[in-house]
Design a protein around this motif. Structure first.
Motif, mmCIF file in Angstrom:
data_model
loop_
_atom_site.group_PDB
_atom_site.id
_atom_site.type_symbol
_atom_site.label_atom_id
_atom_site.label_comp_id
_atom_site.label_asym_id
_atom_site.label_seq_id
_atom_site.Cartn_x
_atom_site.Cartn_y
_atom_site.Cartn_z
ATOM 1 N N GLU A 77 -9.347 42.214 12.136
ATOM 2 C CA GLU A 77 -10.462 42.959 12.728
ATOM 3 C C GLU A 77 -11.411 42.031 13.479
ATOM 4 O O GLU A 77 -11.966 42.396 14.523
ATOM 5 N N ASP A 78 -11.577 40.811 12.940
ATOM 6 C CA ASP A 78 -12.555 39.886 13.501
ATOM 7 C C ASP A 78 -11.989 38.958 14.568
ATOM 8 O O ASP A 78 -12.746 38.309 15.293
ATOM 9 N N ASN A 79 -10.675 38.866 14.658
ATOM 10 C CA ASN A 79 -10.044 37.926 15.594
ATOM 11 C C ASN A 79 -8.942 38.639 16.376
ATOM 12 O O ASN A 79 -8.111 39.322 15.793
ATOM 13 N N SER A 80 -8.924 38.447 17.660
ATOM 14 C CA SER A 80 -7.873 39.056 18.475
ATOM 15 C C SER A 80 -6.621 38.187 18.413
ATOM 16 O O SER A 80 -6.685 36.968 18.547
ATOM 17 N N SER A 81 -5.491 38.812 18.177
ATOM 18 C CA SER A 81 -4.214 38.095 18.102
ATOM 19 C C SER A 81 -3.125 38.960 18.703
ATOM 20 O O SER A 81 -3.059 40.161 18.436
ATOM 21 N N ALA A 82 -2.290 38.340 19.499
ATOM 22 C CA ALA A 82 -1.216 39.088 20.155
ATOM 23 C C ALA A 82 -0.111 39.455 19.172
ATOM 24 O O ALA A 82 0.648 40.395 19.403
ATOM 25 N N HIS A 83 0.006 38.697 18.083
ATOM 26 C CA HIS A 83 1.120 38.902 17.169
ATOM 27 C C HIS A 83 0.636 39.233 15.765
ATOM 28 O O HIS A 83 -0.407 38.764 15.317
ATOM 29 N N TRP A 84 1.418 40.052 15.099
ATOM 30 C CA TRP A 84 1.111 40.484 13.739
ATOM 31 C C TRP A 84 1.341 39.327 12.769
ATOM 32 O O TRP A 84 2.382 38.696 12.775
ATOM 33 N N SER A 85 0.376 39.087 11.916
ATOM 34 C CA SER A 85 0.517 38.075 10.868
ATOM 35 C C SER A 85 -0.482 38.382 9.778
ATOM 36 O O SER A 85 -1.645 38.001 9.847
ATOM 37 N N VAL A 86 -0.022 39.108 8.749
ATOM 38 C CA VAL A 86 -0.862 39.457 7.607
ATOM 39 C C VAL A 86 -0.101 39.078 6.345
ATOM 40 O O VAL A 86 1.081 39.409 6.215
ATOM 41 N N PRO A 87 -0.727 38.373 5.417
ATOM 42 C CA PRO A 87 -0.020 37.979 4.198
ATOM 43 C C PRO A 87 0.664 39.157 3.511
ATOM 44 O O PRO A 87 0.083 40.231 3.372
#
Length: 555
Positions: free
Chosen positions: A349-359
């Motif tokens: 939510e706080d950082n824009s990222s082009a790729h999915w990466s969630v623990p």
């Protein structure tokens, strides 16, 4: 295991090293997918689908995006013959979808198969005969030469019938029980069939190499596929297909390594339905590719809907832990997992990222129609503060201070442990509301007024205790401080380190404010309260009263 000596490896390694596939890191493009749900899948059901159920299932496969669909063995039964005729006569086969039919290498079966195809625009005619050592010796009792003759005779008849029947027909051959067949013999029989069919760039042939019974580790199957792929005649005009079964629980691994080894086409079923332990699961294969950023060319964007249709029509259940589709596959009950997931989602939510990466989450559950609130974090006695806080924030907009989140976490875990069950989000919210929100006993707030006298605030508070209402006064550096001092003096209590946070609970004309307050008693115990009101000051006062009542109640 006492009888281990009765077993021996029944597969055959290629005559030369075939390990080029090991140099590839991942599958870079989708294969041609062929669904065999309506044949392998249907014949594995305790109660096979009826005509209307098959038609609905076919339409679901089309909607998912399958371009090749095996519709059955039309010469084997009147039911399968009637299904194919219904598809053709009702014009239910889209122009970009090719149906596939199965036939043994027997003349009357082949002829009836082509009879069932009258009026179709195009079809794959899949010819097979068994080639393994066990089948040759125990079932057919025929030599290799006789087995080759069965295949070649059938191949010639397919070619003859295709010329006599209107339509566009593609041929496919399977050395059934390939994994139990000597590799040199598999190559010989496939090349003999290819010599009959003479494939061209405009009319390629499919050679299907099934793991009819999975007999080896996946790397062995991959080496077998690579050897065949590199030694088949007319290779540029041959589509190498695989059809893994799951006897050893390695169907997906067999298929993935088989694709690395040269397979261009995969036959399988949704969720792996099929005889014995089933066929390879195309849902898992496709979404594994998806997780690597490769478009599988199939749409599983609403897995719950697909599962609903699948279970209703097949009377089969998708296991709770089935990859991607299972009810619990994205779910974390463990506190440490929940905390990591909640922090990962907050980071996104706080950082824009082009790729999915969630623990702990291979893909974004929302990409396949799953919901964060009900699918990712679920609460039982093993759960932690991170997961419990995440549910309150995502579903109810409550962003608890970290220490209050920890306090509430123990409260929820105790309830779950006592009741020995999973707690639903509404139950968690109900516990929070009863435990912390706008608590008015034993001391209730009737009203208050505050006077600002330069840097000092004077307050008068009307309290209710039982049936009695009492007015008290106090002063302090701020409105809340003055009320707090009045309460401590009147009630004969003391606390310190008042922790206070607030935020808007809703937006728009019905906006509410929520406040959280923690107070530390002289014994070091922190008591928490929450206030909710349309006015931010009122919510703060209600939060203070809630914390004070918690403190009084604990004594």
């Amino acid at each position: 295991m006492e009888n281990v000596n009765k077993y021996a490896r029944g597969y055959f390694m290629p005559p030369q090293t075939s390990l080029k596939w090991t140099q590839k890191e991942y599958i870079t493009e989708a294969p041609t997918w062929c669904s065999v749900d309506l044949r392998d899948g249907n014949q594995a059901l305790i109660v096979p689908m009826n005509l209307e159920e098959k038609l609905e299932y076919f339409q679901m496969l089309v909607k998912i995006g399958f371009k090749e669909i095996e519709v059955g063995f039309p010469a084997a039964s009147e039911t399968e013959f009637a299904f194919l005729r219904t598809l053709i006569e009702r014009d239910l086969i889209p122009d970009d979808v090719t149906i596939q039919v199965l036939t043994q290498s027997r003349e009357h079966i082949i002829r009836k198969t082509f009879e069932s195809l009258r009026g179709t625009k195009k079809a794959v005619v899949h010819l097979y005969n068994s080639t393994s050592v066990a089948q040759r010796e125990q079932v057919f009792r025929k030599s290799k030469e006789e087995i080759i003759d069965i295949a070649v005779t059938g191949a010639k008849l397919l070619k003859e019938c295709a010329e006599e029947t209107e339509g566009n027909f593609q041929f496919q051959y399977s050395p059934e029980s390939f994994t139990g067949t000597e590799i040199e013999f598999s190559l010989e029989i496939c090349n003999s069939v290819l010599d009959v069919w003479q494939p061209t760039a405009d009319n390629p042939v499919i050679i299907n190499l099934p793991a009819t019974v999975s007999m080896s580790m996946p790397h062995v199957y991959a080496s077998q596929i690579e050897y065949m792929s590199e030694h088949l005649k007319y290779r540029d005009n041959v589509i190498v297909s695989i059809h893994p079964h799951n006897d050893r629980g390695t169907g997906v691994a067999d298929a993935e390594l088989g694709m690395l080894a040269g397979a261009q086409r995969v036959e399988g079923t949704l969720f792996g339905n099929g005889e014995r332990t089933g066929n390879v699961d195309i849902v898992t294969l496709a979404l594994n590719m998806f997780s690597h950023g490769v478009d599988p060319k199939l749409s599983f964007e609403n897995i719950p809907e697909i599962i609903g249709v699948y279970e209703r029509l097949t009377k089969m259940n998708v296991d709770e832990r089935h990859p991607y589709g299972g009810e619990l596959v994205f779910t974390a009950f463990s506190g440490s997992h929940q905390d990591a997931i909640a922090k990962g989602m907050k980071y996104r939510e706080d950082n824009s990222s082009a790729h999915w990466s969630v623990p702990y989450l291979l893909i974004d559950p929302k990409d396949i129609g799953r919901q964060y609130e009900g699918d990712i974090i679920r609460i039982n006695s093993q759960s932690g503060k991170g997961g419990i806080g995440y549910i309150l924030q995502q579903k109810y907009g409550l962003d608890l201070p970290p220490k209050m989140r920890e306090h509430f976490g123990y409260c929820v875990k105790n309830v779950s442990d006592h009741q020995q069950k999973e707690l639903m989000p509404d139950e968690i919210y109900d516990i929070f509301r009863k435990e912390y929100v706008n608590i008015n006993a034993p001391v209730g707030l009737v009203k208050y007024r505050v006077k600002d006298d330069e840097d000092n605030f004077q307050t008068t508070v009307a309290l209710r205790s039982g049936e009695d209402v009492t007015e008290i006064t106090g002063s302090g550096d701020g409105r809340l401080d003055s009320i707090s001092n009045a309460l401590q003096a009147h009630l004969g209590i003391a606390y310190s380190d008042l922790v206070y946070t607030e935020h808007a609970l809703e937006t728009g004309s019905k906006s509410q404010a929520v406040s959280y307050i923690g107070i530390k008693a002289v014994d070091g115990v922190v008591h928490w309260g929450c206030g909710i009101d349309v006015d931010i000051m009122n919510s703060s006062v209600k939060a203070l009263f809630s914390a004070v009542n918690q403190m009084i109640g604990s004594k």
